[in-house]
Structure formats: structure tokens, C-alpha cells
Design a protein around this motif. Structure first.
Motif, PDB file in Angstrom:
ATOM      1  N   ASN A   1      -5.043   4.535  -5.494  1.00 21.10           N
ATOM      2  CA  ASN A   1      -3.653   4.661  -5.074  1.00 21.10           C
ATOM      3  C   ASN A   1      -3.290   3.793  -3.872  1.00 21.10           C
ATOM      4  O   ASN A   1      -2.245   3.973  -3.253  1.00 21.10           O
ATOM      5  N   THR A   2      -4.148   2.836  -3.555  1.00 20.34           N
ATOM      6  CA  THR A   2      -3.804   1.741  -2.647  1.00 20.34           C
ATOM      7  C   THR A   2      -4.464   0.474  -3.201  1.00 20.34           C
ATOM      8  O   THR A   2      -5.365   0.565  -4.051  1.00 20.34           O
TER       9      THR A   2
ATOM     10  N   SER B   1       0.827  -1.207   0.000  1.00 19.09           N
ATOM     11  CA  SER B   1       0.000   0.000   0.000  1.00 19.09           C
ATOM     12  C   SER B   1       0.863   1.259   0.000  1.00 19.09           C
ATOM     13  O   SER B   1       0.588   2.222  -0.725  1.00 19.09           O
ATOM     14  N   GLU B   2       1.909   1.230   0.822  1.00 21.08           N
ATOM     15  CA  GLU B   2       2.789   2.391   0.905  1.00 21.08           C
ATOM     16  C   GLU B   2       3.543   2.588  -0.406  1.00 21.08           C
ATOM     17  O   GLU B   2       3.698   3.725  -0.891  1.00 21.08           O
TER      18      GLU B   2
ATOM     19  N   THR C   1      -0.347   1.061 -10.532  1.00 18.89           N
ATOM     20  CA  THR C   1       0.382   2.321 -10.358  1.00 18.89           C
ATOM     21  C   THR C   1       0.432   3.125 -11.655  1.00 18.89           C
ATOM     22  O   THR C   1       1.163   4.113 -11.741  1.00 18.89           O
TER      23      THR C   1
ATOM     24  N   GLN D   1       2.568   1.647  -3.474  1.00 16.21           N
ATOM     25  CA  GLN D   1       1.634   2.122  -4.495  1.00 16.21           C
ATOM     26  C   GLN D   1       1.291   3.596  -4.273  1.00 16.21           C
ATOM     27  O   GLN D   1       1.276   4.394  -5.224  1.00 16.21           O
ATOM     28  N   ASN D   2       1.019   3.948  -3.033  1.00 15.26           N
ATOM     29  CA  ASN D   2       0.629   5.315  -2.713  1.00 15.26           C
ATOM     30  C   ASN D   2       1.741   6.307  -3.037  1.00 15.26           C
ATOM     31  O   ASN D   2       1.512   7.358  -3.659  1.00 15.26           O
ATOM     32  N   LYS D   3       2.962   5.985  -2.621  1.00 15.33           N
ATOM     33  CA  LYS D   3       4.088   6.888  -2.854  1.00 15.33           C
ATOM     34  C   LYS D   3       4.453   6.967  -4.334  1.00 15.33           C
ATOM     35  O   LYS D   3       4.815   8.036  -4.842  1.00 15.33           O
TER      36      LYS D   3
ATOM     37  N   ILE E   1     -11.251   4.905  -0.900  1.00 18.40           N
ATOM     38  CA  ILE E   1      -9.828   5.240  -0.905  1.00 18.40           C
ATOM     39  C   ILE E   1      -9.720   6.751  -1.033  1.00 18.40           C
ATOM     40  O   ILE E   1     -10.066   7.332  -2.072  1.00 18.40           O
TER      41      ILE E   1
ATOM     42  N   ASN F   1      -2.323  12.352  -5.217  1.00 19.93           N
ATOM     43  CA  ASN F   1      -1.979  11.973  -3.851  1.00 19.93           C
ATOM     44  C   ASN F   1      -3.272  11.808  -3.054  1.00 19.93           C
ATOM     45  O   ASN F   1      -4.369  11.825  -3.627  1.00 19.93           O
ATOM     46  N   ASN F   2      -3.172  11.652  -1.749  1.00 21.65           N
ATOM     47  CA  ASN F   2      -4.354  11.380  -0.944  1.00 21.65           C
ATOM     48  C   ASN F   2      -5.334  12.545  -0.897  1.00 21.65           C
ATOM     49  O   ASN F   2      -6.518  12.358  -0.601  1.00 21.65           O
TER      50      ASN F   2
END
Length: 293
Positions: free
Chosen positions: A137-138, A28-29, A129, A31-33, A150, A222-223
Motif C-alpha cells: 500500500n505504498t 505514497s499518500e 492500487t 496509494q495508501n489512502k 511496509i 490499511n496500515n
């Protein structure tokens, strides 16, 4: 485990360390980053550059040079890292549809999108991704009809097949948009390889009618926020609310590419892209506005 220098560079650039255990949290981290830092874009396509899908070349382009790319590049790099770390991953291909539930569900489209399925602790997850501003994004749990929140967006995965057709089962990834679930792409569980990706990749960056060949597309997510450029239109989406504005000059385009999307693009290239992709669209927009007067 021993990672190649290019994959170590990928991890380090995202400020991640080799995990001590194979956790979903790490995926998750990652993919998110990845999605927040490396832009989804068609720059190499529209500039006619050579587009290698070798892992070392992808790491050099996306990570070292910070130039981003599209799905066959982003998702290949992510897949290779997860595989090298020991995760159980599968390569799948999808058909990009962009249809609402009211539209023709039999829309035909080539398999031009690469994704990853992750099998972890008796569950299967969709990892992506490389889908731009509408992509999750996760990881998404591959569970039919389960709504998954999400950030500010809601996704679900639906199945088009019955139990009697399990060998040909297909899934739609959907996002809640404008009061309905909107289908982004359709994938199946067939066995695919890098050779299949080469075919989709060739179509996507060489076929004259392909979308990426004919449009300048860039996005970061981003989030909290999504920013996206498609030709002459720049969009910002926060909490599902979109604001758009026109990009009207080469200088404006260069500023967007370098300041908003953090791309190292010479002004001469921005000027060239403006004349090819933005100027014609701006002219069409101006004529349409005059027709309304």
C-alpha cells in the motif's frame, strides 16, 4: 495543470490537494489512502454488469458510488491521475501466480493484472492500487532482492533473467508469508497500452473459467489491518496473523458487505450472491467436516 472533473473528484474524496511539486511522498499518500478507502472486489464481475474502463466511468463507480473494483479499474484511475499531474508513469501487465519458492516457477498464467511503474528522481517504483489484501500500500523501489518493510509485511522484487537476457527481463513481486517468500505476480518491461488491458479485462470478467467470474472476492487494507472475503470465508489479518470465520447466512453476508467493506449493496443482492457463491461452499465445508467424524 488542469485536471478533469473526475480526477479532481478522486483527489478531493481522498482529502488530497494538487501537489505543488512531484514528490514520492504524494504518490505514497495517494496509494495508501486509495487502498484503505476503495475496496478491491469482484462484485461487478459476478453480477454481470457492464464494466467500462473509461476514466470518467471509473471515477463515478469507484469514487462517487463507492463500489470499488478490481485491478484494471483501480490502477487505471491511479495511472491517469499521476499522468495528468505530470509524473512519468508506464503501464505494465503481470501474470498472477500465487506460488511459493518450492513450487513450479514455470507456472503458466495469462497477463490479467495491471500495474504502474513510476520513474522518479533516477529511481523506478512499482505502484499498485488494485491487488487486494496482499498488495503493497505504498510504492516499492524496483531494486532486485531488496527486502522492503511496509506496515506489518515484507516484500521483495526478484529478477528471473540474466544480463544477457535484459530485453526479456522479468520480475517477481514476492511477500514474506508462512516462513518463505511467496510470489504474487510476475511482470516484464514490455510496452503495453490500454488495448492490451482491454484483452486482459475481457478475460478476467467474461471467460467462464476466470477466477473473478467464479468467486465473490472483497478486501480492504490499511496500515494496521487487512479484511478479506472469499465466498464463505471472512478473514482478518493483523501483524501477519490471520483469523478466519465462516459467513453462514445472507444477513451475515449483507452485514459484511455494508458494515465492514462499506458497500452500498441491497439485501436482495446479498441474498442472491449468498445462494450462488456461499451456500455451495458451505455445503462442501459441512460435508468435509462430517467426513472427518
Amino acid at each position: 495543470m488542469t485536471l478533469s472533473a473526475s480526477l479532481q473528484n478522486y483527489l478531493a474524496d481522498l482529502k488530497l490537494e494538487t501537489p505543488n511539486e512531484l514528490s514520492l511522498r504524494f504518490v505514497s499518500e495517494l496509494q495508501n489512502k486509495h487502498i484503505a478507502k476503495y475496496s478491491f472486489n469482484s462484485l461487478s464481475v459476478v453480477l454481470g454488469e457492464t464494466m467500462s474502463l473509461e476514466t470518467d466511468d471509473l471515477s463515478h463507480k469507484i469514487v462517487t458510488r463507492g463500489l470499488g473494483g478490481y485491478c484494471f479499474e483501480h490502477n487505471k484511475l491511479t495511472f491517469e491521475l499521476l499522468y495528468a499531474l505530470g509524473y512519468e508513469v508506464e503501464l505494465k501487465l503481470a501474470r498472477v501466480l500465487y506460488i511459493s519458492k518450492k513450487e513450479d516457477q514455470n507456472k503458466k498464467a495469462p497477463r490479467t493484472h495491471r500495474i504502474t511503474l513510476l520513474h522518479h528522481q533516477n529511481n523506478t517504483y512499482l505502484i499498485d492500487t488494485g491487488f487486494g489484501g496482499y498488495g503493497p500500500n505504498t510504492p516499492l523501489l524496483l531494486e532486485i532482492n531488496k527486502e522492503q518493510k511496509i506496515g506489518g509485511e515484507t516484500y521483495r522484487i526478484v529478477s528471473l533473467s540474466t544480463e544477457m537476457q535484459i530485453a526479456t527481463m522479468e520480475y517477481d513481486l514476492q511477500i514474506w508469508k508462512d516462513g518463505n517468500f511467496f510470489t504474487l505476480y510476475r511482470f516484464d518491461l514490455a510496452d503495453y497500452s490500454d488495448a492490451d488491458c482491454q484483452l486482459g479485462h475481457f478475460y478476467s470478467h467474461k471467460f467462464p473459467a476466470a477466477g473473478f467470474v467464479n468467486n465473490l472476492v472483497v478486501s480492504l487494507k490499511n496500515n494496521d489491518c487487512v479484511i478479506a472475503l472469499k465466498n464463505h470465508t471472512f478473514m482478518v489479518r493483523i501483524d501477519g496473523k490471520e483469523e478466519t470465520r465462516l459467513v453462514t447466512t445472507p444477513n451475515d453476508l449483507h452485514n459484511r458487505l455494508t458494515r465492514d467493506f462499506l458497500l452500498n449493496i441491497d439485501f436482495a443482492i446479498a441474498e442472491h450472491l449468498f445462494e450462488r457463491f456461499l451456500a455451495p461452499k458451505l455445503s462442501e465445508h459441512s460435508n468435509a467436516q462430517k467426513a472427518l467424524l
